[in-house]
Design an enzyme around this catalytic site. Sequence first.
Site, mmCIF file in Angstrom:
data_model
loop_
_atom_site.group_PDB
_atom_site.id
_atom_site.type_symbol
_atom_site.label_atom_id
_atom_site.label_comp_id
_atom_site.label_asym_id
_atom_site.label_seq_id
_atom_site.Cartn_x
_atom_site.Cartn_y
_atom_site.Cartn_z
ATOM 1 N N CYS A 3 0.839 -1.192 0.000
ATOM 2 C CA CYS A 3 0.000 0.000 0.000
ATOM 3 C C CYS A 3 0.879 1.249 0.000
ATOM 4 O O CYS A 3 1.739 1.398 0.885
ATOM 5 C CB CYS A 3 -0.910 -0.016 1.217
ATOM 6 S SG CYS A 3 -1.838 1.512 1.472
ATOM 7 N N CYS A 87 -7.932 2.974 -1.029
ATOM 8 C CA CYS A 87 -7.492 1.951 -0.069
ATOM 9 C C CYS A 87 -7.731 0.555 -0.638
ATOM 10 O O CYS A 87 -8.838 0.212 -1.059
ATOM 11 C CB CYS A 87 -8.235 2.120 1.248
ATOM 12 S SG CYS A 87 -7.912 0.803 2.444
ATOM 13 N N ASN A 306 -21.025 -15.709 20.561
ATOM 14 C CA ASN A 306 -20.202 -14.912 19.650
ATOM 15 C C ASN A 306 -20.030 -13.527 20.278
ATOM 16 O O ASN A 306 -20.570 -12.536 19.786
ATOM 17 C CB ASN A 306 -20.868 -14.821 18.274
ATOM 18 C CG ASN A 306 -20.005 -14.102 17.262
ATOM 19 O OD1 ASN A 306 -18.793 -14.017 17.398
ATOM 20 N ND2 ASN A 306 -20.644 -13.564 16.232
ATOM 21 N N CYS A 333 -13.423 -13.259 18.512
ATOM 22 C CA CYS A 333 -12.533 -12.366 17.774
ATOM 23 C C CYS A 333 -11.313 -12.006 18.611
ATOM 24 O O CYS A 333 -10.518 -11.152 18.219
ATOM 25 C CB CYS A 333 -13.269 -11.096 17.348
ATOM 26 S SG CYS A 333 -13.938 -10.126 18.719
#
Length: 375
Positions: A3, A87, A306, A333
């Site tokens: 990037c 992006c 979750n 996560c």
Amino acid sequence: MQCPHFDAHECRSCTLMGQGYAAQLADKQRHAGDLLAAHAGLRWERPVASRESGFRNKAKMVVGGTVEHPTLGILDAGGRGVDLEDCGLYPADLQAVFPVLADFVTRAALTPYDVTTRRGELKNVLVTQSPDGELMVRFVLRSQEPVSRLRKHLPSLLDALPQARVVSVNILPEHKAALEGDQEILLTDADTLTMRVNGIEMHLRQQSFFQTNTEVAAALYRQGREWVDEAAPSSVWDLYCGVGGFALHCAAPGREVVGIESSREAIVSAERSAAQAGLDDVTFRAGDATAFALSAERAPDLVIVNPPRRGIGAELAGWLESSTVQRVVYSSCNAVSLARDLAAMPSLRPVRGRVLDMFPQTTHYEVMVLLERSV
């Protein structure tokens, strides 16, 4: 993936940028394995890889610059806008939306908010893209002052972006590091974006959460459904259910499924999806997951959790440990909080696990484990 903004030190959000993707994925698998190494019987499935670029379905763009020359991206240390319309995390068709939105900022005279002087109106533009290419566009404003101009110029935006199904204004009056406020003003007739995943239609409202990587989210739900169907429970709870992804995927004839979520917006979405699919045995309730479990008269055969990054916490983990629940599907996560929660549930033994790379170019990932009661 490489990037130019990362190389120029304009944006360093992707902390693993420039590293080979195979190495990124292997490191995440190793990290999860090390954290859960105490569970000797845990068998790992092959990790789910993502596309390296163009995988995000949601853009959270901070607006900077001026009315005549707005920037969509982030702010630098001095509060100046850094334009990230190109992006590489966004697919090409989502990237193509950003110049149109920048032109609309100028046309509707939406003054970008200046964090240093605390003047201006437009703080953020939030764009979500469905698998079918439809869009939800949300303008985060400091006040309602520009809303009339937004309404006036809305037809021109819809002409330029015919795929924009839902357009709204969110009001964030406070000067704080937040993406959005509590008040939402809908500008279109449609109020939900349809997220079609694995043939299941989920309806996303403005302030509802949805995974940012649709392809990996689809794999996540398929894995959860596979483990649930193998266990063949007659009753399932989906705690922290969001818009109902796991609950809707795990529905089956004769199986009672209950989804619990603190966000009422998400519950409205989930209920609409269940009704549209004709799933009479799937119900959703707005409330706290831990409070729901502690007050329930009886436990289900299987629980799906979750939770956010903090995990399920000691209280819910303690309830699961002492309950009659035979299996738990835990989607996390944050493998650190997952390991802590598993230590609080020694009777529920992790037997299968899988890393799913929801967030390439960063150290974050999703990990799922199937727990079975051993005593």
